[in-house]
Design a protein around this motif. Structure first.
Motif, PDB file in Angstrom:
ATOM      1  N   ILE A 492    -102.798 -38.001  -9.380  1.00 52.58           N
ATOM      2  CA  ILE A 492    -103.818 -38.991  -9.748  1.00 52.58           C
ATOM      3  C   ILE A 492    -104.359 -38.677 -11.145  1.00 52.58           C
ATOM      4  O   ILE A 492    -104.665 -37.520 -11.456  1.00 52.58           O
ATOM      5  CB  ILE A 492    -104.959 -38.990  -8.707  1.00 52.58           C
ATOM      6  N   ASP A 493    -104.494 -39.714 -11.964  1.00 47.89           N
ATOM      7  CA  ASP A 493    -105.089 -39.570 -13.280  1.00 47.89           C
ATOM      8  C   ASP A 493    -106.608 -39.715 -13.174  1.00 47.89           C
ATOM      9  O   ASP A 493    -107.105 -40.733 -12.690  1.00 47.89           O
ATOM     10  CB  ASP A 493    -104.527 -40.628 -14.237  1.00 47.89           C
ATOM     11  N   LEU A 494    -107.324 -38.704 -13.610  1.00 54.91           N
ATOM     12  CA  LEU A 494    -108.772 -38.677 -13.438  1.00 54.91           C
ATOM     13  C   LEU A 494    -109.441 -39.911 -14.040  1.00 54.91           C
ATOM     14  O   LEU A 494    -110.260 -40.565 -13.378  1.00 54.91           O
ATOM     15  CB  LEU A 494    -109.345 -37.408 -14.067  1.00 54.91           C
ATOM     16  N   GLN A 495    -109.123 -40.234 -15.271  1.00 57.41           N
ATOM     17  CA  GLN A 495    -109.799 -41.340 -15.939  1.00 57.41           C
ATOM     18  C   GLN A 495    -109.376 -42.684 -15.384  1.00 57.41           C
ATOM     19  O   GLN A 495    -110.200 -43.511 -14.980  1.00 57.41           O
ATOM     20  CB  GLN A 495    -109.526 -41.286 -17.450  1.00 57.41           C
ATOM     21  N   ARG A 496    -108.048 -42.921 -15.350  1.00 58.55           N
ATOM     22  CA  ARG A 496    -107.538 -44.238 -14.959  1.00 58.55           C
ATOM     23  C   ARG A 496    -107.758 -44.542 -13.482  1.00 58.55           C
ATOM     24  O   ARG A 496    -108.171 -45.653 -13.123  1.00 58.55           O
ATOM     25  CB  ARG A 496    -106.033 -44.305 -15.279  1.00 58.55           C
ATOM     26  N   ASP A 497    -107.474 -43.582 -12.615  1.00 58.06           N
ATOM     27  CA  ASP A 497    -107.443 -43.849 -11.172  1.00 58.06           C
ATOM     28  C   ASP A 497    -108.755 -43.565 -10.449  1.00 58.06           C
ATOM     29  O   ASP A 497    -108.932 -44.003  -9.311  1.00 58.06           O
ATOM     30  CB  ASP A 497    -106.331 -43.018 -10.512  1.00 58.06           C
ATOM     31  N   GLN A 501    -112.349 -46.750 -12.100  1.00 58.34           N
ATOM     32  CA  GLN A 501    -112.449 -47.603 -10.908  1.00 58.34           C
ATOM     33  C   GLN A 501    -113.870 -47.625 -10.343  1.00 58.34           C
ATOM     34  O   GLN A 501    -114.157 -48.388  -9.419  1.00 58.34           O
ATOM     35  CB  GLN A 501    -111.490 -47.108  -9.814  1.00 58.34           C
ATOM     36  N   LEU A 502    -114.752 -46.813 -10.897  1.00 56.40           N
ATOM     37  CA  LEU A 502    -116.137 -46.757 -10.432  1.00 56.40           C
ATOM     38  C   LEU A 502    -116.998 -47.747 -11.214  1.00 56.40           C
ATOM     39  O   LEU A 502    -116.689 -48.074 -12.367  1.00 56.40           O
ATOM     40  CB  LEU A 502    -116.682 -45.342 -10.595  1.00 56.40           C
ATOM     41  N   PRO A 503    -118.081 -48.244 -10.626  1.00 58.22           N
ATOM     42  CA  PRO A 503    -118.910 -49.250 -11.299  1.00 58.22           C
ATOM     43  C   PRO A 503    -119.740 -48.689 -12.442  1.00 58.22           C
ATOM     44  O   PRO A 503    -120.328 -49.440 -13.211  1.00 58.22           O
ATOM     45  CB  PRO A 503    -119.814 -49.768 -10.174  1.00 58.22           C
ATOM     46  N   GLY A 504    -119.812 -47.392 -12.550  1.00 58.49           N
ATOM     47  CA  GLY A 504    -120.599 -46.762 -13.602  1.00 58.49           C
ATOM     48  C   GLY A 504    -120.295 -45.284 -13.635  1.00 58.49           C
ATOM     49  O   GLY A 504    -119.522 -44.764 -12.819  1.00 58.49           O
ATOM     50  N   PRO A 505    -120.886 -44.564 -14.576  1.00 60.61           N
ATOM     51  CA  PRO A 505    -120.583 -43.138 -14.710  1.00 60.61           C
ATOM     52  C   PRO A 505    -121.110 -42.314 -13.539  1.00 60.61           C
ATOM     53  O   PRO A 505    -122.158 -42.614 -12.970  1.00 60.61           O
ATOM     54  CB  PRO A 505    -121.288 -42.758 -16.018  1.00 60.61           C
TER      55      PRO A 505
END
Length: 539
Positions: A492-497, A501-505
């Motif tokens: 899994i790619d931390l940033q992309r996957d 995919q989260l609504p915010g940080p």
């Protein structure tokens, strides 16, 4: 509602119970009655003939109308059974329920404002029947504070036509409590296996006791009519005293249903009711998929000797994984319907267990839960927000209800929320030690703000609970400021996957680690993971 101790006209049958047909018994239900119905999902201890006959009578005659329906758990099969037999406009004026998910048409009617609708915690509902039986004014409990059941938020009200505030905040002994007031019961439907000629009822072939005794006592002491459905009739005095769950002094009418099934999936399985111990090798295998990855990772949080609760959905797969690995003897699984030990069933008959070691009345199980008896629980989720709040009860124009979720999530020492990262088409394929993310789901389960607070992260922080959120690709914990990402899946790619995919940080742990590759193989976890469970290496 009346003041406890106030005289009400009695509906009791004098001189012993009447043995009637279902139609004759239902004719005794009057317009405007408050009707309590026992039972749980998948046909578990469900007085199915009584419910379906009531629905048919109303459909044919329009009578009885304007009922207040009260039930503790979700009753139905998600396919038109159970409470959905009563899903006729005009039959109900008000419904107070612990869960709605097993009766989708009744749930739709809530959204359509067809009747007043409330959702209170399953444990509070079951315990409330005992309070009614004892002539007390209602239930005083901490359960529900900070959730949608709290009157400062929604007060358990589910739609626009529900305006009366039933729940109150009370200060006592230097702290806040919620007060759920008594409900005066005119009639109830309960179920057992055998009734003798004096109305004494046993439940030996049922897979749970639920709160059948408490409902019967509450209705009887409210001056109401107790109608019991059973499968068999025995000679007076022939039932062993210790097998009698509901004494005949609490029963007015008995209706025999010779076709009564133990659950909707089984005519009778003696391993569900404790007559035999079934070999666990005969349980259906749990295929390797994204759901099994979640269950496996969640299992690592159990410690040797833990008392455990499993919720419905992905969470109930924890028991299947433990059975496959031969680890079921390391801890004790419990289900809120009153079962201790054994392997809880999955799917529509959730609430049943294979090989239970004890079958308790449901209110006492919740006493144990509410007092802190659970070491750990595994629960599902529909929505999680950045603060760590969880919603399982009302979302996307669906009313599912809390069930035992509020009691359990509020009181277990460790809570592990289990679910896929998103839904509606997600295809994440585990294999050879990695996760192949082939397509994302259409519906994000991580949201900016949950539609309804079924679990309050703020309250959990005040209580000092340990909270985890386990998905197939990422594991979060509840940090000081909300979600904290602590693990991601191999492949899994931390940033992309995850982050994109989260609504915010969200905060990412400086010690972010990769989930163990063995979770993503089609091989048993083996002795190394057994040591994880026994020794707590993941703690």
């Amino acid at each position: 509602m009346t003041t406890p101790g106030t005289a009400r006209p009695s509906r009791r049958v004098r001189g012993g119970p009447l043995f009637l047909s279902a139609d004759e018994a239902i004719a005794m239900v009057q317009p405007g009655d408050t009707l309590a119905i026992g039972g749980s999902g998948g046909g578990l201890v469900e007085p199915d003939l009584l419910i379906s006959t009531l629905g048919r009578r109303f459909a044919e005659t329009g009578d009885p109308s304007g009922l207040t329906l009260v039930h503790t758990t979700g009753i139905g099969d998600r396919a038109g059974g159970g409470m959905d037999h009563l899903a006729h406009p005009g039959l109900a004026r008000r419904v107070i329920a612990g869960n709605w998910g097993m009766a989708p048409r009744m749930s739709e009617m809530v959204i359509e404002n067809q009747f007043e609708a409330y959702n209170f915690p399953q444990g509070a509902m079951s315990q409330l029947f005992r309070e009614i039986a004892g002539g007390r004014p209602g239930l005083l409990t901490h359960v529900g504070l900070g959730t949608f059941c709290d009157p400062r938020i929604e007060g358990g009200r589910l739609n626009d036509v529900t305006t009366e505030e039933l729940v109150q905040v009370v200060e006592l002994a230097g702290r806040e409590w919620l007060f759920y007031p008594r409900i005066d019961l005119d009639v109830c439907f309960i179920r057992g296996t055998i009734a003798d000629e004096n109305g004494n009822i046993s439940l030996e072939q049922e897979a749970a006791n639920l709160e059948m005794l408490s409902i019967a006592q509450a209705t009887r002491n409210s001056g109401g009519l107790v109608i019991a459905q059973v499968k068999y009739v025995a000679r007076a005095g022939s039932l062993p005293p210790r097998s009698v769950e509901i004494p005949g002094i609490c029963v007015d009418v008995v209706v025999v249903n010779k076709d009564q099934r133990q659950t909707i999936t089984h005519d009778y399985n003696p391993a569900f009711s404790g007559q035999i111990k079934q070999a666990l090798s005969h349980l259906d295998p749990f295929p390797l998929d994204q759901r099994k990855v979640v269950a496996r990772r969640a299992l690592a949080e159990i410690r040797d000797g833990d008392v455990v609760n499993l919720g419905v959905g992905i969470a109930d797969g924890v028991a299947s994984v433990a059975a496959e690995e031969g680890w079921s003897d390391l801890f004790t699984l419990t289900v809120e319907q009153g079962l201790v030990g054994g392997v809880p069933a999955r799917g529509v008959i959730f609430g049943v267990a294979t090989n239970p070691i004890a079958v308790m009345d449901q209110p006492y199980q919740f006493d144990f839960y509410d007092g802190g008896g659970l070491d750990i629980t595994f629960l599902g989720f529909a929505q999680i927000d950045r603060r760590g709040n969880v919603n399982v009860s009302k979302f996307s124009k669906r009313v599912v209800g809390t069930g035992g979720f509020v009691n359990i999530s509020q009181n277990a020492s460790t809570v592990v929320f289990c679910g896929t990262f998103n839904a509606g088409g997600l295809n994440a394929v585990p294999g050879e030690g990695t996760l192949d993310l082939r397509s994302e789901g259409r519906h994000g389960k991580f949201v900016d703000e949950v539609e309804q607070i079924t679990f309050s992260a703020e309250q959990a922080q005040l209580r000092g609970q340990r909270i985890l959120y386990v998905t197939e690709r990422a594991v979060f914990t509840l940090g000081d400021s909300g979600l904290l990402l602590i693990e991601i899946a191999p492949g899994i790619d931390l940033q992309r996957d995850v982050l994109d995919q989260l609504p915010g940080p969200v905060e990412v742990s400086p010690n972010l680690r990769t989930m163990d590759a063995s979770l993503f193989t089609d091989q048993p976890l083996g002795e190394e993971w057994r040591r994880v469970v026994i020794e707590g290496e993941h703690a």
